[in-house]
Each structure stands twice: as C-alpha cells, then as structure tokens.
Design a protein around this motif. Structure first.
Motif, mmCIF file in Angstrom:
data_model
loop_
_atom_site.group_PDB
_atom_site.id
_atom_site.type_symbol
_atom_site.label_atom_id
_atom_site.label_comp_id
_atom_site.label_asym_id
_atom_site.label_seq_id
_atom_site.Cartn_x
_atom_site.Cartn_y
_atom_site.Cartn_z
ATOM 1 N N LEU A 105 0.739 -1.124 -0.005
ATOM 2 C CA LEU A 105 -0.129 0.152 0.060
ATOM 3 C C LEU A 105 0.879 1.180 0.100
ATOM 4 O O LEU A 105 0.576 2.275 -0.504
ATOM 5 C CB LEU A 105 -1.133 0.038 1.336
ATOM 6 N N VAL A 106 1.905 1.241 0.821
ATOM 7 C CA VAL A 106 2.909 2.407 0.549
ATOM 8 C C VAL A 106 3.433 2.528 -0.632
ATOM 9 O O VAL A 106 3.492 3.803 -1.195
ATOM 10 C CB VAL A 106 3.895 2.072 1.764
ATOM 11 N N HIS A 107 3.924 1.370 -1.564
ATOM 12 C CA HIS A 107 4.382 1.620 -2.690
ATOM 13 C C HIS A 107 3.306 2.208 -3.453
ATOM 14 O O HIS A 107 3.554 3.428 -4.596
ATOM 15 C CB HIS A 107 4.823 0.332 -3.501
ATOM 16 N N GLU A 108 2.212 1.691 -3.727
ATOM 17 C CA GLU A 108 1.013 2.226 -4.348
ATOM 18 C C GLU A 108 0.672 3.588 -4.154
ATOM 19 O O GLU A 108 0.280 4.689 -5.071
ATOM 20 C CB GLU A 108 -0.202 1.378 -4.498
ATOM 21 N N GLN A 135 8.993 1.968 -0.074
ATOM 22 C CA GLN A 135 8.560 0.785 0.537
ATOM 23 C C GLN A 135 9.773 -0.111 1.205
ATOM 24 O O GLN A 135 9.406 -0.387 2.268
ATOM 25 C CB GLN A 135 8.272 -0.355 -0.909
ATOM 26 N N ASP A 136 11.138 0.072 0.608
ATOM 27 C CA ASP A 136 12.045 -0.342 1.375
ATOM 28 C C ASP A 136 12.135 0.142 2.964
ATOM 29 O O ASP A 136 12.498 -0.356 3.763
ATOM 30 C CB ASP A 136 13.261 -0.257 0.490
ATOM 31 N N GLU A 137 12.265 1.536 2.746
ATOM 32 C CA GLU A 137 12.221 2.171 4.245
ATOM 33 C C GLU A 137 11.258 1.850 5.035
ATOM 34 O O GLU A 137 11.570 1.803 5.941
ATOM 35 C CB GLU A 137 12.351 3.666 3.850
ATOM 36 N N TRP A 138 10.049 1.772 4.796
ATOM 37 C CA TRP A 138 8.932 1.413 5.427
ATOM 38 C C TRP A 138 9.274 -0.155 6.045
ATOM 39 O O TRP A 138 9.331 -0.105 7.262
ATOM 40 C CB TRP A 138 7.534 1.108 4.713
#
Length: 165
Positions: A105-108, A135-138
């Motif tokens: 969801l972060v990515h999108e 997304q990676d940092e999340w």
C-alpha cells in the motif's frame, strides 16, 4: 520527521485495523497515516483526494499493470495504481495485517501522490524509483527490506527503475 516519530507512525499503522479494500470503500485512517508518513519522509506533497481501493484477482492485477497480453504470472504483481480512476488495486488476498502487506500500500500510495501532483518522469520506469525506496524504508522500520520480504534485491530495483531509451 524524526526517526523516532517515523517509527511510532509505522507501529501505529501496523496495529491499526487493516484497510478495507473493497470496491467503493477505503480506510481513511490507514491511508491518511501512510500519506502523512510519505509526505514527512520523502519529497512528496499531499494528494488532492484519497485514492479508491479495490481488491482484485491476481490475474486482473497483472492485466492492470502490464496489459491483457502479458505473460507475467498471476501472483507476481501485488498491487497496481490506475491514474485515470485514482484507484489502488490490491490482491484479493491482501488484508493489511503485516508490514509486508502494508508496504504494498505504501508503494502504491507513492504512485497516487505522484499522480495527484502531476509529477513528470522521463519514462514509466523512473516513477518506480521512489516507490521502491519508500517501500524499502517502510520495511526497514520493522527490521525487513525488499529482498527479505519479496526477494527484490538492489540489482532488480535498478533494472526496474532505469530508463532504457
């Protein structure tokens, strides 16, 4: 935003009731918190409207992302964003209960914020760079990364985000 506050936001999101991702429904609290985290931690402006969320079959996700003639196997795509309809599509198996699922969801959401602010890119692949970074940092807030969670290593991200023309 400080690292500690960023972690607190992430933990609150992980503990929150998962976003409902069915046609015509969304979860403003989770969407809003992710948007806040993205705006605070990346060079993004808030969206002018919230995205719609929809859960679809894996084969439909592939079609949305790559087109109907794609040979990408169902299950290889976990989310997609449609700029025209302001819709984030997630797999029908998505329930938002893990950091990995929320990272999709972060990515999108990055794509939604990019579209909402009419960010221009040299090529379609370039817009993925920030989405994968966010997304990676999340995931790193939870002791994970793209490779551990999804098998996506730095070389894969580089190939997926570089313009080849």
């Amino acid at each position: 935003m400080s690292s500690a506050r960023s972690i607190i936001v992430a933990l609150c999101l992980a503990a929150a009731t998962p976003a409902a991702a069915t046609e015509g429904q969304d979860s403003p609290s989770v969407i809003g918190a992710i948007e806040l985290w993205l705006v605070a931690n990346f060079d993004l402006e808030p969206a002018t409207r919230s995205p719609d969320l929809a859960k679809v079959a894996p084969a439909r996700l592939v079609e949305i992302r790559y087109g109907p003639a794609s040979s990408v196997s169902p299950g290889a795509v976990m989310g997609a964003y449609d700029k025209a309809s302001h819709t984030i599509y997630l797999s029908e198996t998505w329930d938002g209960r893990t950091p990995e699922q929320l990272s999709v969801l972060v990515h999108e959401m990055v794509h939604h914020l990019q579209a909402s602010n009419e960010t221009r890119f040299a090529c379609p692949a370039e817009r993925e760079r920030l989405a994968y970074r966010a997304q990676d940092e999340w995931l790193r807030l939870f002791g994970l990364d793209l490779e551990a969670a999804f098998g996506i290593n730095a070389a894969t991200v580089l190939v997926a985000t570089v313009c080849t023309h």
